[in-house]
Design a protein around this motif. Structure first.
Motif, PDB file in Angstrom:
ATOM      1  N   HIS A 106      76.973  65.400  58.833  1.00  0.00           N
ATOM      2  CA  HIS A 106      76.374  65.526  60.161  1.00  0.00           C
ATOM      3  C   HIS A 106      74.903  65.157  60.065  1.00  0.00           C
ATOM      4  O   HIS A 106      74.216  65.569  59.125  1.00  0.00           O
ATOM      5  CB  HIS A 106      76.506  66.953  60.683  1.00  0.00           C
ATOM      6  CG  HIS A 106      77.912  67.323  60.981  1.00  0.00           C
ATOM      7  ND1 HIS A 106      78.469  67.176  62.224  1.00  0.00           N
ATOM      8  CD2 HIS A 106      78.895  67.810  60.191  1.00  0.00           C
ATOM      9  CE1 HIS A 106      79.728  67.570  62.184  1.00  0.00           C
ATOM     10  NE2 HIS A 106      80.013  67.957  60.958  1.00  0.00           N
ATOM     11  N   PHE A 108      71.131  64.857  62.250  1.00  0.00           N
ATOM     12  CA  PHE A 108      70.331  65.267  63.396  1.00  0.00           C
ATOM     13  C   PHE A 108      69.014  64.508  63.367  1.00  0.00           C
ATOM     14  O   PHE A 108      68.612  63.984  62.328  1.00  0.00           O
ATOM     15  CB  PHE A 108      70.019  66.767  63.311  1.00  0.00           C
ATOM     16  CG  PHE A 108      71.205  67.666  63.482  1.00  0.00           C
ATOM     17  CD1 PHE A 108      71.472  68.251  64.710  1.00  0.00           C
ATOM     18  CD2 PHE A 108      72.044  67.940  62.420  1.00  0.00           C
ATOM     19  CE1 PHE A 108      72.564  69.105  64.865  1.00  0.00           C
ATOM     20  CE2 PHE A 108      73.138  68.782  62.558  1.00  0.00           C
ATOM     21  CZ  PHE A 108      73.393  69.369  63.796  1.00  0.00           C
ATOM     22  N   SER A 138      74.798  64.524  65.489  1.00  0.00           N
ATOM     23  CA  SER A 138      75.025  65.839  66.090  1.00  0.00           C
ATOM     24  C   SER A 138      73.947  66.309  67.051  1.00  0.00           C
ATOM     25  O   SER A 138      74.125  67.341  67.684  1.00  0.00           O
ATOM     26  CB  SER A 138      75.207  66.877  64.979  1.00  0.00           C
ATOM     27  OG  SER A 138      76.352  66.561  64.206  1.00  0.00           O
ATOM     28  N   GLY A 139      72.844  65.592  67.175  1.00  0.00           N
ATOM     29  CA  GLY A 139      71.868  66.004  68.173  1.00  0.00           C
ATOM     30  C   GLY A 139      70.452  65.596  67.856  1.00  0.00           C
ATOM     31  O   GLY A 139      70.104  65.275  66.721  1.00  0.00           O
ATOM     32  N   GLN A 156      68.802  76.206  70.451  1.00  0.00           N
ATOM     33  CA  GLN A 156      70.147  75.623  70.442  1.00  0.00           C
ATOM     34  C   GLN A 156      70.303  74.643  69.282  1.00  0.00           C
ATOM     35  O   GLN A 156      71.345  74.608  68.613  1.00  0.00           O
ATOM     36  CB  GLN A 156      70.441  74.934  71.776  1.00  0.00           C
ATOM     37  CG  GLN A 156      70.566  75.891  72.929  1.00  0.00           C
ATOM     38  CD  GLN A 156      70.594  75.183  74.279  1.00  0.00           C
ATOM     39  OE1 GLN A 156      70.496  73.954  74.361  1.00  0.00           O
ATOM     40  NE2 GLN A 156      70.712  75.947  75.346  1.00  0.00           N
ATOM     41  N   GLN A 159      70.643  76.550  66.141  1.00  0.00           N
ATOM     42  CA  GLN A 159      71.961  77.190  66.074  1.00  0.00           C
ATOM     43  C   GLN A 159      73.021  76.188  65.615  1.00  0.00           C
ATOM     44  O   GLN A 159      73.900  76.538  64.823  1.00  0.00           O
ATOM     45  CB  GLN A 159      72.346  77.807  67.424  1.00  0.00           C
ATOM     46  CG  GLN A 159      73.600  78.638  67.361  1.00  0.00           C
ATOM     47  CD  GLN A 159      73.481  79.798  66.368  1.00  0.00           C
ATOM     48  OE1 GLN A 159      72.515  80.553  66.405  1.00  0.00           O
ATOM     49  NE2 GLN A 159      74.445  79.930  65.469  1.00  0.00           N
ATOM     50  N   GLN A 160      72.931  74.970  66.061  1.00  0.00           N
ATOM     51  CA  GLN A 160      73.867  73.930  65.601  1.00  0.00           C
ATOM     52  C   GLN A 160      73.750  73.756  64.086  1.00  0.00           C
ATOM     53  O   GLN A 160      74.753  73.621  63.392  1.00  0.00           O
ATOM     54  CB  GLN A 160      73.581  72.587  66.279  1.00  0.00           C
ATOM     55  CG  GLN A 160      74.083  72.463  67.686  1.00  0.00           C
ATOM     56  CD  GLN A 160      73.828  71.048  68.182  1.00  0.00           C
ATOM     57  OE1 GLN A 160      72.713  70.697  68.565  1.00  0.00           O
ATOM     58  NE2 GLN A 160      74.860  70.230  68.131  1.00  0.00           N
ATOM     59  N   ASP A 163      75.356  76.690  62.352  1.00  0.00           N
ATOM     60  CA  ASP A 163      76.820  76.641  62.457  1.00  0.00           C
ATOM     61  C   ASP A 163      77.439  75.678  61.446  1.00  0.00           C
ATOM     62  O   ASP A 163      78.587  75.858  61.058  1.00  0.00           O
ATOM     63  CB  ASP A 163      77.245  76.242  63.873  1.00  0.00           C
ATOM     64  CG  ASP A 163      76.945  77.316  64.905  1.00  0.00           C
ATOM     65  OD1 ASP A 163      76.659  78.484  64.522  1.00  0.00           O
ATOM     66  OD2 ASP A 163      76.977  76.995  66.112  1.00  0.00           O
ATOM     67  N   LEU A 164      76.693  74.666  61.028  1.00  0.00           N
ATOM     68  CA  LEU A 164      77.238  73.651  60.111  1.00  0.00           C
ATOM     69  C   LEU A 164      76.954  73.946  58.648  1.00  0.00           C
ATOM     70  O   LEU A 164      77.485  73.252  57.786  1.00  0.00           O
ATOM     71  CB  LEU A 164      76.674  72.278  60.461  1.00  0.00           C
ATOM     72  CG  LEU A 164      77.169  71.683  61.769  1.00  0.00           C
ATOM     73  CD1 LEU A 164      76.378  70.426  62.119  1.00  0.00           C
ATOM     74  CD2 LEU A 164      78.664  71.377  61.685  1.00  0.00           C
TER      75      LEU A 164
END
Length: 165
Positions: A106, A108, A138-139, A156, A159-160, A163-164
């Protein structure tokens, strides 16, 4: 644990401060490209002995989550980040096995700039490179230095990342 690849023309600048603020309570590895010499891409694949791109590629392989952090310079990524991204070409030829190992990771993007919004098309090289190597984009979190810090968006984003891990 995320690997943060920081590409700014100055040490301890706004981009590094953004990384520190957003990832304050997230264990991570920080690579400042100013401390890791990456030679410019060349077609002969002839690089100086102090070139660290192969080591950086190995570091990327060792992390499931990658965060690219760059200031916005003239509507684009910083020069040091662009030079690093140009070397991804080596992950399609002389380091192809490493390149294949990026699949499934992932990625970012953190960016800092003076415009109110991230310039149109800024994410394209990041998204397309990530897609090319079969990773997931992913963002993005953008901080305009002329706007209040985006607290909720930053929360947010963090938090992503949590979570990963």
């Amino acid at each position: 644990m995320p690997l943060v690849v920081l590409g700014s023309a100055r040490q301890a600048g706004d981009t590094q401060h953004l990384v520190e603020r957003v990832l304050a309570d997230i264990p991570h590895t920080l690579v400042n490209l100013l401390d890791w010499p990456v030679a410019p891409y060349n077609y002969q694949n002839d690089y100086p002995s102090d070139d660290t791109f192969p080591q950086l590629a190995e570091l990327m392989i060792g992390h499931q989550v990658l965060v690219f952090a760059t200031p916005v310079y003239w509507y684009s990524m910083s020069g040091v980040m662009k030079q690093f991204f140009d070397r991804f070409t080596n992950l399609t030829d002389i380091h192809k096995q490493l390149g294949r190992q990026l699949a499934g990771k992932h990625a970012f993007l953190l960016a800092v700039g003076s415009d109110k919004e991230l310039p149109e098309g800024f994410e394209v090289p990041f998204r397309r490179t990530v897609e090319y190597f079969k990773m997931t984009f992913s963002g993005t979190l953008y901080q305009s230095l002329k706007q209040p810090f985006p607290e909720e968006t930053a929360h947010q984003f963090a938090q992503q990342l949590r979570d990963l891990r």
